[in-house]
Design an enzyme around this catalytic site. Structure first.
Site, mmCIF file in Angstrom:
data_model
loop_
_atom_site.group_PDB
_atom_site.id
_atom_site.type_symbol
_atom_site.label_atom_id
_atom_site.label_comp_id
_atom_site.label_asym_id
_atom_site.label_seq_id
_atom_site.Cartn_x
_atom_site.Cartn_y
_atom_site.Cartn_z
ATOM 1 N N GLU A 50 0.799 -1.108 -0.082
ATOM 2 C CA GLU A 50 0.104 0.028 0.046
ATOM 3 C C GLU A 50 0.880 1.463 -0.028
ATOM 4 O O GLU A 50 1.867 1.287 0.872
ATOM 5 C CB GLU A 50 -0.834 0.019 1.276
ATOM 6 C CG GLU A 50 -2.098 -0.989 1.235
ATOM 7 C CD GLU A 50 -2.965 -0.772 2.422
ATOM 8 O OE1 GLU A 50 -2.860 0.205 3.144
ATOM 9 O OE2 GLU A 50 -3.490 -1.760 2.962
ATOM 10 N N ASP A 61 -6.166 8.857 9.812
ATOM 11 C CA ASP A 61 -5.028 8.590 10.007
ATOM 12 C C ASP A 61 -4.209 9.040 11.403
ATOM 13 O O ASP A 61 -4.774 10.212 11.964
ATOM 14 C CB ASP A 61 -3.678 8.867 9.101
ATOM 15 C CG ASP A 61 -4.075 7.912 7.661
ATOM 16 O OD1 ASP A 61 -3.953 6.929 7.894
ATOM 17 O OD2 ASP A 61 -4.328 8.623 6.808
ATOM 18 N N TYR A 176 -10.724 -4.653 3.556
ATOM 19 C CA TYR A 176 -9.698 -3.958 4.680
ATOM 20 C C TYR A 176 -10.729 -4.207 5.987
ATOM 21 O O TYR A 176 -11.447 -3.174 5.791
ATOM 22 C CB TYR A 176 -9.179 -3.164 4.353
ATOM 23 C CG TYR A 176 -8.046 -2.422 4.844
ATOM 24 C CD1 TYR A 176 -7.978 -2.468 6.399
ATOM 25 C CD2 TYR A 176 -7.098 -1.741 4.405
ATOM 26 C CE1 TYR A 176 -7.099 -1.975 7.089
ATOM 27 C CE2 TYR A 176 -6.016 -1.124 5.166
ATOM 28 C CZ TYR A 176 -6.000 -1.169 6.490
ATOM 29 O OH TYR A 176 -5.014 -0.645 7.251
#
Length: 275
Positions: A50, A61, A176
Site C-alpha cells: 500500500e 490516520d 480491509y
C-alpha cells in the site's frame, strides 16, 4: 478480472499462508528514499504494497502517518510524482500488487478520468479511498472498476450485518477490516474479537479479508494471520522511518534498512502461520 491481486492471493492460498500488506507514504522522507524503500519491500517479505498518497488532512490516520504525509509534502511529493515512482518500480517488479491509499481530494483535483488512466498505465492494481462511502460509488469506485482497478473497501467494528452488504456491494480485490474503532496506530486490537469479525465478514463475501490498524509486531501479525487472509502494517513502518531521520527530517543511511528490517521481522510472524 484477472490481476496481480487475484494472482497473489491465489498463490498465497496455495502456500496456505496469509499475505503481509505493507504501507508506506510516498515521498517520505523524500522521493528518492521512499523509492528505495518501495523497491526493497518485496524481498523483505511484503506480499502486497500500500502506497499512501500524501494529503494535508488525513482524517482516518493517526499522528505517525499524518506526520509522514507532511514530511512528504514538504519534500515536494505530488500525486503525479507518486505515479512516477510506481512506474519506476514496475520496471523491476511486475508481480507485486500495489494499492494506492488515501483520500478523494487529490484524485478529484487531478481529474478522475485522467487519474485512472495514468494510474493504470503506471501499474496501480487497486485503490483504498477512505472518505468515499458506498453511496458515492459513482464518483470513483465504478469508474475504477471499469478501468480494471480494484476498489477496496473498509469494514469496521461498527459495520453491522445490515450495513455490511452495502459496503461489500462493489468491493473488489480484498476487504480491509479495520481492527479498532479509531485512527491508525492508536491502539492494539483484541485478537479474539478480530477473528470473530473476520468470520462474520466471510459469511457475506468470497473476497480475501485483510486486517490492519494497530499491527506493530511479529506477534501481532502472527495472531491476526491465524484467522485473516492478510495482515496490514503501516504506522509501525512509518515510525521506523521517523526514528531513523536527522533532526531536520533528513534521511540517513539507517532509514531504508530500518524499515526493511522491521518488514522482515513482521513478515516472519505473518508467514509462520499455516492456514
Amino acid at each position: 478480472m484477472t490481476s496481480r491481486l487475484t494472482a497473489r492471493f491465489a498463490a498465497l492460498a496455495a502456500e496456505k499462508r496469509a499475505a503481509l500488506v505493507t504501507f508506506i507514504t510516498a515521498g517520505d522522507p523524500d522521493i528518492e528514499t521512499s523509492a528505495k524503500i518501495l523497491a526493497g519491500l518485496p524481498a523483505a517479505g511484503a506480499d502486497i504494497i500500500e502506497l499512501g498518497m500524501p494529503f494535508t488532512d488525513p482524517m482516518a490516520d493517526g499522528p505517525a502517518i499524518q506526520a509522514a504525509g507532511l514530511r512528504a509534502l514538504k519534500a515536494g511529493m505530488t500525486l503525479t510524482k507518486t505515479l512516477g515512482v510506481i512506474g519506476e518500480f514496475r520496471k523491476g517488479d511486475d508481480k507485486t500488487p500495489i494499492i494506492l491509499m488515501g483520500y478523494f481530494n487529490p484524485i478529484y483535483i487531478y481529474g478522475v478520468e485522467r487519474f485512472l488512466k495514468d494510474a493504470k498505465s503506471a501499474g496501480v492494481d487497486g485503490l483504498i479511498v477512505v472518505d468515499l462511502p458506498p453511496e458515492e460509488d459513482d464518483e470513483l469506485c465504478l469508474p475504477a472498476l471499469k478501468a480494471g482497478i480494484a476498489f477496496i473497501r473498509l469494514a469496521t467494528p461498527t459495520t453491522d450485518d445490515k450495513r455490511l452488504p452495502k459496503v461489500l456491494q462493489n468491493t473488489s480485490g480484498f476487504v480491509y477490516y479495520v481492527s479498532i474503532t479509531g485512527i491508525t496506530g492508536s491502539a492494539t486490537p483484541d485478537f479474539g474479537v478480530v477473528a470473530s469479525a473476520v468470520d462474520r465478514i466471510k459469511q457475506h463475501t468470497d473476497l480475501p479479508v485483510c486486517v490492519g490498524f494497530g499491527v506493530k509486531t511479529a506477534e501481532h501479525a502472527r495472531a491476526i494471520a491465524k484467522g485473516a487472509d492478510g495482515v496490514v502494517v503501516g504506522s509501525a513502518l512509518v515510525e521506523a522511518v521517523r526514528g531513523s531521520l536527522e533532526g531536520d527530517n533528513k534521511a540517513t543511511d539507517r532509514t531504508v534498512p530500518a524499515v526493511l528490517s522491521l518488514v522482515g521481522e513482521i513478515a516472519r510472524g505473518a508467514h509462520s502461520v499455516t492456514k
